[in-house]
Design an enzyme around this catalytic site. Structure first.
Site, PDB file in Angstrom:
ATOM      1  N   GLY A  29       6.145  -1.039  12.152  1.00 62.85           N
ATOM      2  CA  GLY A  29       4.581  -1.033  12.688  1.00 62.85           C
ATOM      3  C   GLY A  29       4.601  -0.805  14.251  1.00 62.85           C
ATOM      4  O   GLY A  29       5.399  -0.867  15.006  1.00 62.85           O
ATOM      5  N   THR A  31       3.275  -3.032  16.401  1.00 64.09           N
ATOM      6  CA  THR A  31       3.618  -4.285  17.165  1.00 64.09           C
ATOM      7  C   THR A  31       5.244  -4.342  17.178  1.00 64.09           C
ATOM      8  O   THR A  31       5.575  -4.319  18.247  1.00 64.09           O
ATOM      9  CB  THR A  31       3.138  -5.441  16.715  1.00 64.09           C
ATOM     10  OG1 THR A  31       1.683  -4.911  16.108  1.00 64.09           O
ATOM     11  CG2 THR A  31       3.192  -6.631  17.374  1.00 64.09           C
ATOM     12  N   ASP A  81       8.625  -9.410  12.534  1.00 63.19           N
ATOM     13  CA  ASP A  81       7.775  -8.341  11.836  1.00 63.19           C
ATOM     14  C   ASP A  81       6.482  -8.722  12.521  1.00 63.19           C
ATOM     15  O   ASP A  81       6.074  -9.697  12.829  1.00 63.19           O
ATOM     16  CB  ASP A  81       7.902  -8.119  10.490  1.00 63.19           C
ATOM     17  CG  ASP A  81       7.797  -6.979   9.829  1.00 63.19           C
ATOM     18  OD1 ASP A  81       7.045  -6.026  10.556  1.00 63.19           O
ATOM     19  OD2 ASP A  81       7.707  -6.742   8.716  1.00 63.19           O
ATOM     20  N   ALA A  83       1.825  -7.977  11.301  1.00 65.38           N
ATOM     21  CA  ALA A  83       1.166  -8.234   9.824  1.00 65.38           C
ATOM     22  C   ALA A  83       0.069  -7.612   9.949  1.00 65.38           C
ATOM     23  O   ALA A  83      -0.374  -7.273  11.204  1.00 65.38           O
ATOM     24  CB  ALA A  83       1.289  -9.836   9.664  1.00 65.38           C
ATOM     25  N   ASP A  84      -0.877  -7.280   8.938  1.00 67.15           N
ATOM     26  CA  ASP A  84      -2.236  -6.926   8.933  1.00 67.15           C
ATOM     27  C   ASP A  84      -3.179  -7.962   8.850  1.00 67.15           C
ATOM     28  O   ASP A  84      -4.152  -7.833   9.568  1.00 67.15           O
ATOM     29  CB  ASP A  84      -2.468  -6.154   7.707  1.00 67.15           C
ATOM     30  CG  ASP A  84      -1.609  -4.838   7.604  1.00 67.15           C
ATOM     31  OD1 ASP A  84      -1.434  -3.898   8.509  1.00 67.15           O
ATOM     32  OD2 ASP A  84      -0.591  -4.855   6.881  1.00 67.15           O
ATOM     33  N   GLY A  96       0.544  -2.544   5.524  1.00 67.27           N
ATOM     34  CA  GLY A  96      -0.445  -1.332   6.131  1.00 67.27           C
ATOM     35  C   GLY A  96       0.234  -0.121   6.390  1.00 67.27           C
ATOM     36  O   GLY A  96      -0.189   0.921   6.349  1.00 67.27           O
ATOM     37  N   GLY A  97       1.607  -0.362   6.749  1.00 68.31           N
ATOM     38  CA  GLY A  97       2.668   0.805   7.327  1.00 68.31           C
ATOM     39  C   GLY A  97       3.321   1.108   5.957  1.00 68.31           C
ATOM     40  O   GLY A  97       4.143   2.115   6.017  1.00 68.31           O
ATOM     41  N   GLU A 103      10.318  -4.944   3.998  1.00 69.46           N
ATOM     42  CA  GLU A 103      10.066  -6.094   4.542  1.00 69.46           C
ATOM     43  C   GLU A 103      10.146  -7.421   4.014  1.00 69.46           C
ATOM     44  O   GLU A 103      10.732  -8.486   4.360  1.00 69.46           O
ATOM     45  CB  GLU A 103       8.764  -5.851   5.058  1.00 69.46           C
ATOM     46  CG  GLU A 103       8.439  -4.784   6.284  1.00 69.46           C
ATOM     47  CD  GLU A 103       7.089  -4.388   6.656  1.00 69.46           C
ATOM     48  OE1 GLU A 103       6.856  -3.761   7.636  1.00 69.46           O
ATOM     49  OE2 GLU A 103       6.053  -4.853   5.876  1.00 69.46           O
TER      50      GLU A 103
END
Ligand code: 5RP
Length: 286
Positions: A29, A31, A81, A83-84, A96-97, A103
């Site tokens: 993602g 981030t 990682d 997160a949404d 979301g990705g 993951e």
């Protein structure tokens, strides 16, 4: 500060969780892209890097970082990682990705999961962000009907195929009062590969980038581990011993390698069973 700045500062803060000699899992993602961009100076300290998506693999390799297969590495020490959505209980919505399955595998096999988000992702209750569900293509309509029965409104993610060759349903309007129960219930449905709820395996640490810096939320279990470590009996390993990985000794003790401050509960001690492997054994055993 922009949302992007806040993502960046959370991602950069996660670098402090990287210790010498660990195996690192990298999420997916925008981030995590900031994490990857900041990772090269730390790469030499890592024994291995495992990626959660083709997208992150490409970015890691472009940054000169070798990516290993999970099967070659075994367990991971740390997984970082985004997160949404995230709650203060460290339950997450992810996917979301579209990389949720890999993951979840990396989060599941990692001793510690550090989640990095900007402050817009912190919510009281999960579910405003539509819940991504990876489905086998032939099960798509069946799963969609089950989601309607569960009170949701599933939307097929048009033109998207996951790294595993599957489809994504984004389920809107779900009331996620109990994320652990819902994740467990949806996991039972045939055709669902992965539910984007990370509640049974939640984050251990949540780093939230915002206007006033990076806030840290930690799970109770994380603190327990720290306390037990501090009071644990030192292991017989001495500096210079050739141990190349950090691995758990038991639920309550760990060896921090190559810091070589291996620890064990008071009734046990650390034994080296092979050049690269530690285990916990009763005091007095050979
Ligand atoms: C990918 C994910 C991401 O972590 C999530 O979508 C957050 O992405 P971003 O950092 O771009 O906001 O779960 O599958």
């Amino acid at each position: 500060m922009s949302q992007e700045d806040n993502k960046r500062q959370a991602a950069v803060a996660a670098l402090s969780y990287i210790k010498d000699g660990i195996a690192l899992g990298v999420g997916t993602g925008s981030t995590v892209d900031h994490l990857i961009d900041a990772l090269p100076p730390h790469a030499a300290r890592l024994t291995a890097v495992v990626s959660s998506s083709e997208r992150s693999t490409r970015r890691l390799e472009a940054a000169g970082i070798k990516v290993s297969a999970l099967s070659e590495v075994g367990e991971l020490d740390l997984y970082i990682d985004g997160a949404d959505e995230a709650t203060k209980h460290l339950h997450l919505i992810k996917g979301g990705g579209g990389a949720l399955t890999r993951e979840k595998i990396l989060a599941g096999t990692s001793r510690r999961f550090v989640c990095v988000v900007d402050e817009t992702k912190l919510v009281a209750t999960l579910g405003k962000f539509p819940l991504p569900i990876e489905v086998l293509p032939m099960a798509q309509s069946f799963v969609a009907r089950q989601m309607v029965k569960a009170g949701g409104n599933p939307i097929y993610r048009e033109g998207f195929v996951t790294d595993n060759g599957n489809h994504i349903l984004d389920v809107h309007d779900l009331r996620i009062a109990n994320p652990i129960e819902m994740e467990t219930r949806f996991n039972q449905l045939p055709g669902i590969v992965t539910v984007g709820l990370f509640a049974n395996r939640r984050a251990d640490v949540l780093l939230i980038g915002g206007a006033s810096g990076v806030r840290t939320l930690q799970s109770r279990g994380f603190w327990r581990t720290q306390t037990v470590l501090a009071s644990a009996k030192p292991c017989s390993l001495t500096p210079g011993d050739a141990v190349s990985a950090t691995r758990p000794l038991s639920d309550h003790a760990r060896a921090d390698v190559p810091l070589l401050r291996a620890t064990a509960p008071s009734s046990r001690r650390c034994c080296r069973s092979a050049p690269n492997s530690l285990h916990c054994c009763p005091i007095g055993s050979p």
